[in-house]
Design a protein around this motif. Sequence first.
Motif, PDB file in Angstrom:
ATOM      1  N   VAL A 404      29.041  32.799  50.635  1.00 54.28           N
ATOM      2  CA  VAL A 404      30.043  31.730  50.728  1.00 54.28           C
ATOM      3  C   VAL A 404      30.884  31.669  49.460  1.00 54.28           C
ATOM      4  O   VAL A 404      32.098  31.454  49.501  1.00 54.28           O
ATOM      5  CB  VAL A 404      29.350  30.371  50.981  1.00 54.28           C
ATOM      6  N   ALA A 405      30.236  31.876  48.298  1.00 47.28           N
ATOM      7  CA  ALA A 405      30.929  31.702  47.025  1.00 47.28           C
ATOM      8  C   ALA A 405      31.743  32.911  46.604  1.00 47.28           C
ATOM      9  O   ALA A 405      32.538  32.833  45.672  1.00 47.28           O
ATOM     10  CB  ALA A 405      29.911  31.380  45.920  1.00 47.28           C
ATOM     11  N   SER A 406      31.586  34.032  47.288  1.00 46.26           N
ATOM     12  CA  SER A 406      32.165  35.283  46.796  1.00 46.26           C
ATOM     13  C   SER A 406      33.691  35.270  46.788  1.00 46.26           C
ATOM     14  O   SER A 406      34.313  36.037  46.058  1.00 46.26           O
ATOM     15  CB  SER A 406      31.668  36.457  47.656  1.00 46.26           C
ATOM     16  N   GLN A 407      34.329  34.382  47.572  1.00 48.50           N
ATOM     17  CA  GLN A 407      35.775  34.392  47.665  1.00 48.50           C
ATOM     18  C   GLN A 407      36.457  33.710  46.472  1.00 48.50           C
ATOM     19  O   GLN A 407      37.652  33.872  46.283  1.00 48.50           O
ATOM     20  CB  GLN A 407      36.204  33.700  48.975  1.00 48.50           C
ATOM     21  N   ARG A 408      35.742  32.928  45.712  1.00 55.12           N
ATOM     22  CA  ARG A 408      36.389  32.163  44.633  1.00 55.12           C
ATOM     23  C   ARG A 408      35.895  32.581  43.254  1.00 55.12           C
ATOM     24  O   ARG A 408      36.129  31.864  42.290  1.00 55.12           O
ATOM     25  CB  ARG A 408      36.138  30.665  44.835  1.00 55.12           C
ATOM     26  N   LEU A 409      35.232  33.704  43.155  1.00 56.49           N
ATOM     27  CA  LEU A 409      34.649  34.099  41.880  1.00 56.49           C
ATOM     28  C   LEU A 409      35.698  34.691  40.944  1.00 56.49           C
ATOM     29  O   LEU A 409      36.630  35.373  41.367  1.00 56.49           O
ATOM     30  CB  LEU A 409      33.520  35.103  42.105  1.00 56.49           C
ATOM     31  N   ARG A 410      35.519  34.424  39.657  1.00 57.62           N
ATOM     32  CA  ARG A 410      36.413  34.968  38.639  1.00 57.62           C
ATOM     33  C   ARG A 410      35.572  35.386  37.440  1.00 57.62           C
ATOM     34  O   ARG A 410      35.398  34.629  36.502  1.00 57.62           O
ATOM     35  CB  ARG A 410      37.454  33.922  38.272  1.00 57.62           C
ATOM     36  N   PRO A 411      34.989  36.592  37.476  1.00 55.73           N
ATOM     37  CA  PRO A 411      34.170  37.043  36.351  1.00 55.73           C
ATOM     38  C   PRO A 411      35.051  37.409  35.157  1.00 55.73           C
ATOM     39  O   PRO A 411      36.269  37.579  35.293  1.00 55.73           O
ATOM     40  CB  PRO A 411      33.466  38.283  36.907  1.00 55.73           C
ATOM     41  N   PRO A 412      34.465  37.536  33.963  1.00 51.76           N
ATOM     42  CA  PRO A 412      35.231  38.024  32.813  1.00 51.76           C
ATOM     43  C   PRO A 412      35.869  39.381  33.117  1.00 51.76           C
ATOM     44  O   PRO A 412      35.251  40.239  33.761  1.00 51.76           O
ATOM     45  CB  PRO A 412      34.170  38.135  31.714  1.00 51.76           C
ATOM     46  N   LYS A 413      37.076  39.587  32.650  1.00 52.56           N
ATOM     47  CA  LYS A 413      37.851  40.761  33.055  1.00 52.56           C
ATOM     48  C   LYS A 413      37.208  42.083  32.640  1.00 52.56           C
ATOM     49  O   LYS A 413      37.279  43.074  33.359  1.00 52.56           O
ATOM     50  CB  LYS A 413      39.269  40.668  32.484  1.00 52.56           C
ATOM     51  N   LYS A 414      36.616  42.115  31.453  1.00 52.75           N
ATOM     52  CA  LYS A 414      36.075  43.374  30.928  1.00 52.75           C
ATOM     53  C   LYS A 414      34.554  43.410  30.976  1.00 52.75           C
ATOM     54  O   LYS A 414      33.924  44.121  30.197  1.00 52.75           O
ATOM     55  CB  LYS A 414      36.549  43.587  29.488  1.00 52.75           C
ATOM     56  N   ILE A 415      33.969  42.677  31.903  1.00 49.76           N
ATOM     57  CA  ILE A 415      32.517  42.668  32.006  1.00 49.76           C
ATOM     58  C   ILE A 415      32.033  44.050  32.426  1.00 49.76           C
ATOM     59  O   ILE A 415      32.565  44.666  33.359  1.00 49.76           O
ATOM     60  CB  ILE A 415      32.055  41.589  33.005  1.00 49.76           C
ATOM     61  N   GLY A 416      31.071  44.566  31.699  1.00 45.81           N
ATOM     62  CA  GLY A 416      30.510  45.877  32.009  1.00 45.81           C
ATOM     63  C   GLY A 416      31.300  47.044  31.453  1.00 45.81           C
ATOM     64  O   GLY A 416      30.866  48.196  31.572  1.00 45.81           O
ATOM     65  N   ALA A 417      32.460  46.785  30.824  1.00 41.70           N
ATOM     66  CA  ALA A 417      33.289  47.880  30.315  1.00 41.70           C
ATOM     67  C   ALA A 417      32.754  48.391  28.986  1.00 41.70           C
ATOM     68  O   ALA A 417      32.217  47.627  28.184  1.00 41.70           O
ATOM     69  CB  ALA A 417      34.732  47.412  30.145  1.00 41.70           C
ATOM     70  N   LYS A 418      32.911  49.676  28.761  1.00 42.40           N
ATOM     71  CA  LYS A 418      32.492  50.262  27.488  1.00 42.40           C
ATOM     72  C   LYS A 418      33.520  49.929  26.414  1.00 42.40           C
ATOM     73  O   LYS A 418      34.717  49.842  26.683  1.00 42.40           O
ATOM     74  CB  LYS A 418      32.334  51.782  27.619  1.00 42.40           C
ATOM     75  N   TYR A 419      33.032  49.757  25.200  1.00 42.83           N
ATOM     76  CA  TYR A 419      33.934  49.416  24.085  1.00 42.83           C
ATOM     77  C   TYR A 419      33.535  50.213  22.854  1.00 42.83           C
ATOM     78  O   TYR A 419      32.349  50.307  22.518  1.00 42.83           O
ATOM     79  CB  TYR A 419      33.849  47.912  23.790  1.00 42.83           C
ATOM     80  N   ARG A 420      34.545  50.759  22.184  1.00 36.40           N
ATOM     81  CA  ARG A 420      34.367  51.436  20.904  1.00 36.40           C
ATOM     82  C   ARG A 420      35.375  50.866  19.918  1.00 36.40           C
ATOM     83  O   ARG A 420      36.560  50.718  20.242  1.00 36.40           O
ATOM     84  CB  ARG A 420      34.587  52.950  21.033  1.00 36.40           C
ATOM     85  N   ARG A 421      34.914  50.530  18.730  1.00 32.36           N
ATOM     86  CA  ARG A 421      35.808  49.962  17.729  1.00 32.36           C
ATOM     87  C   ARG A 421      36.927  50.958  17.404  1.00 32.36           C
ATOM     88  O   ARG A 421      36.701  52.137  17.159  1.00 32.36           O
ATOM     89  CB  ARG A 421      35.023  49.633  16.478  1.00 32.36           C
TER      90      ARG A 421
END
Length: 425
Positions: A404-421
Motif C-alpha cells: 500500500v505504501a510503495s506508491q508514496r515512498l521517497r528514499p534518499p536519492k543516492k542511497i546504496g550508491a558508491k562514493y569515492r572522495r
Amino acid sequence: MSAPTDLDPAPAPMTATGGKPKRRLPGWARAMLWAAAALVVLSTTSYLTGVPDLTSSNTSQTALRLALPILLAGLGGLWAERSGVINIGLEGMMILGTWGAAWGAYYGGPWAGLVAAIVLGALGGLLHAIATVTFNVNHIVSGVALNLLGLGVAKYLASLVFRPLSGNPKQSPPVEKFDTYSATFLSDWLGDLEDAQRVGISDAAGIVRGLITGVSPLAMLAILLIPVSYWVLWKTRFGLRLRSCGENPVAAESLGVNVYVHKYVALAVSGGLAGMGGASLVLLPGGADYLENQTNGRGFIGLAAMIFGNWRPGGLLGGAALFGYADGLQLSGGGEAVLALLYGAVILLGVIVVIQLVRRKWVAAALGLAGALVLYYIYWSNDELPSDLIPYSAHFVTIIVLAVASQRLRPPKKIGAKYRRGEGD
C-alpha cells in the motif's frame, strides 16, 4: 549574494496561478488524526464483532513491548539510510545486542546489559561502514554477510560464556530485568472506564491504560529517541550534513562536508540502536533471557517499518506500532482477535475506496474494493484462523502495508550508491 547550494532549504513550490500552495498540517497534527482514525476503526470493529481484545489494555501493553525492538531497529535503519548506506545488517546487529545484553546484565545488571548491547551493535555498524564506505563493498552483500557473522559470533560467544554457567550453549542463565513503572491513579481510573464497556470511551481507556501501565525505562528511552532523532537529523547542522551525504555526497563534499566521517557516525549510531532493539528482547519484563537467534526476523520488520514511514521518525513510529499491534494481538487474543482485525481492515479499505472515488482515482478505488472483498470473504468463511498461520500475522501485515505504501515512498536519492572522495557522479 551567494549562489544557492544543495544544502540550502528548497524554496516553497508555486501553484499554477503563481501563488503559494496552502500550508499543510504540521506532522504532529497529522499523527493525531491518524491515531484518532485508528481508534475509531478499532472501536467500531470491536463493537461489531464482539471481540474486546482489539482495544484491551492487555493487548496494547503487549503491543508496546513487541513494538520496541522493531522501533529501535527501524530507527537504526533510518540513521544509516539517511546517510546513503543501505543497512539490511540490522538483524545481525540485533543478534549481537541480545548476547551483549544477557552478558552485561548477568554480571552488572540491566543498565550494564543495555550498554554492552549498544557497544556490540555499534561495532557491527562500524564493520558495515568499513566494508561499504571504505572499501565500497555492495551494501546488500555486506548486510547479508553481517547478518550471518552476527549469528555466528553470538553462537560462539554463547557457547564460550553461557555453557559453563547454564549448561546450555543456546541459552543464558536468568538475568536481571528492568523494573516497570505505572501511573497508578490514572491507570486505576482508566481501568474503571475500560470495565464500564462504553463504546468508544472504554476502547480509548483500554488502549491508553496499556501504554501507561508496567512501562520500563527502556521503553521510555526508546520513545524519547524518536523526537531526539528528528531534532538531530532535521534541525541541526550535523543532521543536515548527514542527510546531504545520502542525497548528493559529491555536492556535500564540495561544500566541505567530510562524507566518510558522517557515514561512519551514522552507521555506528545505527548499530547501537539495533543493539538496543536486541537488548529489549532480553531485558524487558515478560521477555525471555538470551536465546539463540531470538530476534526472529525483527530486524527485517524494522526495516519494513522504516520504509513504511518514508524514512522519517514519525512515520516509523506508526509502522512499528502497526507491526507490534499485529504481533501483540495474536498473543493476547488468539485467532479470533486476528480474524476480527481483518474485519477492521475491510472497514478501513472501504473508507479508502470512498476517498479514492472522490479524488476520481478509479484504478486505486478498484484495487481497494477488490482487497476489501477478499478480506471480507476470508472473515465471513472462517470462524477462526488456522493456528499455524496466526504467528505470521505480523509478516502478512508487513507485506500488505509495504504494498500500500510503495506508491508514496521517497528514499534518499543516492542511497546504496558508491562514493569515492574527489570523484564526481
